[in-house]
Design a protein around this motif. Structure first.
Motif, PDB file in Angstrom:
ATOM      1  N   LYS A 138       0.877  -1.165   0.000  1.00 27.76           N
ATOM      2  CA  LYS A 138       0.000   0.000   0.000  1.00 27.76           C
ATOM      3  C   LYS A 138       0.912   1.212   0.000  1.00 27.76           C
ATOM      4  O   LYS A 138       1.759   1.365   0.883  1.00 27.76           O
ATOM      5  CB  LYS A 138      -0.907   0.014   1.241  1.00 27.76           C
ATOM      6  CG  LYS A 138      -1.920   1.148   1.233  1.00 27.76           C
ATOM      7  CD  LYS A 138      -2.836   1.074   2.442  1.00 27.76           C
ATOM      8  CE  LYS A 138      -3.845   2.218   2.426  1.00 27.76           C
ATOM      9  NZ  LYS A 138      -4.730   2.186   3.610  1.00 27.76           N
ATOM     10  N   ARG A 139       0.775   2.051  -1.013  1.00 23.58           N
ATOM     11  CA  ARG A 139       1.680   3.179  -1.181  1.00 23.58           C
ATOM     12  C   ARG A 139       1.594   4.157  -0.007  1.00 23.58           C
ATOM     13  O   ARG A 139       0.513   4.383   0.547  1.00 23.58           O
ATOM     14  CB  ARG A 139       1.363   3.944  -2.469  1.00 23.58           C
ATOM     15  CG  ARG A 139       1.621   3.160  -3.751  1.00 23.58           C
ATOM     16  CD  ARG A 139       1.204   3.998  -4.939  1.00 23.58           C
ATOM     17  NE  ARG A 139       1.316   3.285  -6.192  1.00 23.58           N
ATOM     18  CZ  ARG A 139       2.402   3.318  -6.982  1.00 23.58           C
ATOM     19  NH1 ARG A 139       3.427   4.063  -6.617  1.00 23.58           N
ATOM     20  NH2 ARG A 139       2.430   2.646  -8.110  1.00 23.58           N
ATOM     21  N   ALA A 140       2.737   4.736   0.333  1.00 24.60           N
ATOM     22  CA  ALA A 140       2.776   5.762   1.368  1.00 24.60           C
ATOM     23  C   ALA A 140       1.923   6.948   0.920  1.00 24.60           C
ATOM     24  O   ALA A 140       1.876   7.276  -0.267  1.00 24.60           O
ATOM     25  CB  ALA A 140       4.214   6.199   1.617  1.00 24.60           C
ATOM     26  N   PRO A 177       5.516  -4.127  -5.968  1.00 23.57           N
ATOM     27  CA  PRO A 177       6.733  -3.324  -5.939  1.00 23.57           C
ATOM     28  C   PRO A 177       7.262  -3.068  -7.350  1.00 23.57           C
ATOM     29  O   PRO A 177       7.222  -3.946  -8.208  1.00 23.57           O
ATOM     30  CB  PRO A 177       7.710  -4.175  -5.123  1.00 23.57           C
ATOM     31  CG  PRO A 177       7.169  -5.562  -5.176  1.00 23.57           C
ATOM     32  CD  PRO A 177       5.686  -5.417  -5.281  1.00 23.57           C
ATOM     33  N   GLY A 178       7.729  -1.854  -7.576  1.00 22.78           N
ATOM     34  CA  GLY A 178       8.239  -1.506  -8.901  1.00 22.78           C
ATOM     35  C   GLY A 178       8.358  -0.011  -9.043  1.00 22.78           C
ATOM     36  O   GLY A 178       8.108   0.743  -8.105  1.00 22.78           O
ATOM     37  N   GLY A 179       8.736   0.414 -10.232  1.00 14.44           N
ATOM     38  CA  GLY A 179       8.877   1.835 -10.460  1.00 14.44           C
ATOM     39  C   GLY A 179       9.416   2.151 -11.836  1.00 14.44           C
ATOM     40  O   GLY A 179       9.538   1.270 -12.699  1.00 14.44           O
ATOM     41  N   ILE A 202       3.351   9.994  -1.469  1.00 21.20           N
ATOM     42  CA  ILE A 202       3.891   9.812  -2.815  1.00 21.20           C
ATOM     43  C   ILE A 202       2.767   9.765  -3.848  1.00 21.20           C
ATOM     44  O   ILE A 202       1.586   9.734  -3.508  1.00 21.20           O
ATOM     45  CB  ILE A 202       4.751   8.531  -2.924  1.00 21.20           C
ATOM     46  CG1 ILE A 202       3.892   7.272  -2.754  1.00 21.20           C
ATOM     47  CG2 ILE A 202       5.869   8.539  -1.899  1.00 21.20           C
ATOM     48  CD1 ILE A 202       4.641   5.989  -3.064  1.00 21.20           C
ATOM     49  N   ARG A 203       3.167   9.754  -5.118  1.00 19.93           N
ATOM     50  CA  ARG A 203       2.199   9.719  -6.214  1.00 19.93           C
ATOM     51  C   ARG A 203       1.299   8.491  -6.092  1.00 19.93           C
ATOM     52  O   ARG A 203       1.775   7.401  -5.835  1.00 19.93           O
ATOM     53  CB  ARG A 203       2.953   9.703  -7.556  1.00 19.93           C
ATOM     54  CG  ARG A 203       2.073   9.722  -8.790  1.00 19.93           C
ATOM     55  CD  ARG A 203       2.929   9.864 -10.041  1.00 19.93           C
ATOM     56  NE  ARG A 203       2.137   9.746 -11.248  1.00 19.93           N
ATOM     57  CZ  ARG A 203       1.902   8.596 -11.877  1.00 19.93           C
ATOM     58  NH1 ARG A 203       2.409   7.471 -11.401  1.00 19.93           N
ATOM     59  NH2 ARG A 203       1.178   8.556 -12.970  1.00 19.93           N
ATOM     60  N   GLN A 204      -0.001   8.689  -6.266  1.00 20.22           N
ATOM     61  CA  GLN A 204      -1.006   7.629  -6.109  1.00 20.22           C
ATOM     62  C   GLN A 204      -0.955   7.022  -4.711  1.00 20.22           C
ATOM     63  O   GLN A 204      -1.111   5.821  -4.520  1.00 20.22           O
ATOM     64  CB  GLN A 204      -0.809   6.544  -7.177  1.00 20.22           C
ATOM     65  CG  GLN A 204      -1.050   7.043  -8.599  1.00 20.22           C
ATOM     66  CD  GLN A 204      -0.787   5.984  -9.646  1.00 20.22           C
ATOM     67  OE1 GLN A 204       0.308   5.415  -9.705  1.00 20.22           O
ATOM     68  NE2 GLN A 204      -1.775   5.711 -10.467  1.00 20.22           N
ATOM     69  N   VAL A 212       6.405   3.039   1.179  1.00 28.03           N
ATOM     70  CA  VAL A 212       5.434   1.975   1.469  1.00 28.03           C
ATOM     71  C   VAL A 212       4.814   2.179   2.846  1.00 28.03           C
ATOM     72  O   VAL A 212       5.516   2.284   3.852  1.00 28.03           O
ATOM     73  CB  VAL A 212       6.116   0.593   1.407  1.00 28.03           C
ATOM     74  CG1 VAL A 212       5.085  -0.511   1.648  1.00 28.03           C
ATOM     75  CG2 VAL A 212       6.820   0.395   0.066  1.00 28.03           C
ATOM     76  N   ALA A 213       3.488   2.230   2.885  1.00 29.10           N
ATOM     77  CA  ALA A 213       2.780   2.383   4.157  1.00 29.10           C
ATOM     78  C   ALA A 213       2.516   1.037   4.815  1.00 29.10           C
ATOM     79  O   ALA A 213       2.490   0.928   6.046  1.00 29.10           O
ATOM     80  CB  ALA A 213       1.458   3.117   3.932  1.00 29.10           C
TER      81      ALA A 213
END
Length: 228
Positions: A47-49, A61-63, A52-54, A129-130
């Motif tokens: 779950k995204r922090a 995981p990735g980018g 950050i974006r989105q 990462v949250a």
């Protein structure tokens, strides 16, 4: 065109990427990580922090592919190690899951791999990462996603919501293009897959990758069932 040029062109064509305009897209890579937990494989999700974006969305995981990355595969592994805090040596790459095209102008390269590490040993990057959680692969085999649609159009201009000013991207009128191209056109439907797991919403490109992977696994299961 000379015959020598044609021969050289033939050699070049055999080496072309799947999309000839790949350089025009923002490209990223993700790893679809598997963990062996209590006798079955689980997918690992982030779950995204929030900053950050989105932020707040569920993803793998990735980018973005950096200039220093020799391949999308390298990007997927590097980002996974950075975000989950696992060692590169713990990742067993199983293969390429293909490339997804996002209507917003992005290409996503996806790879499947096993992380030979325990979930509690991850040292997640709190700046990105949250939360990290897992879902059994069996859940997605047993549950179909919800399917929705978004409308995608090509806009030759944009209107600033605050000032009301019009920014022209494509001067359709001065180029004397047919009138249908003076306003947004296309109206294509883009499929959006959604999986609900407990209170988590897994959707978008992440859900699409899972859906296509489940299609492959189900096809394999059918073939195995046919065997005597």
């Amino acid at each position: 065109m000379k015959q020598t040029q044609l021969k050289q062109l033939k050699k070049t064509l055999t080496d072309l990427p799947p999309l000839t305009d790949m350089a025009e897209y923002l490209q990223s890579a993700v790893l679809v990580p598997l963990l062996w937990i209590e006798g079955e494989y689980h997918f690992v999700f982030e779950k995204r922090a929030p900053q950050i974006r989105q932020g707040g969305e569920v993803c793998f995981p990735g980018g973005k592919i950096d200039a220093t990355d020799h391949s999308p595969k390298m990007t997927a592994i590097r980002e996974t190690c950075e975000e989950l805090g696992c060692a590169k040596e713990t990742i067993e790459l199983l293969g390429n899951l293909g490339m997804q095209i996002v209507p917003t102008g992005m290409l996503v390269h996806a790879y499947l791999g096993i992380v030979h590490e325990k979930l509690e040993h991850f040292q997640i990057s709190e700046s990105e990462v949250a939360e990290v959680f897992t879902v059994p692969v069996a859940y997605f085999l047993q549950n179909e996603p919800e399917l929705y649609n978004c409308e995608v159009r090509v806009h030759p201009y944009a209107i600033d919501r605050e000032t009301g000013e019009k920014e022209i991207f494509l001067p359709s009128d001065t180029l004397n293009l047919p009138s249908i191209y003076h306003e947004p056109w296309g109206a294509a439907r883009h499929k959006v897959y959604v999986y609900r797991y407990q209170e988590k919403m897994i959707w978008g490109i992440t859900a699409k990758i899972i859906y296509h992977l489940m299609q492959q696994l189900q096809a394999i299961e059918k073939e195995e069932d046919k065997k005597p």
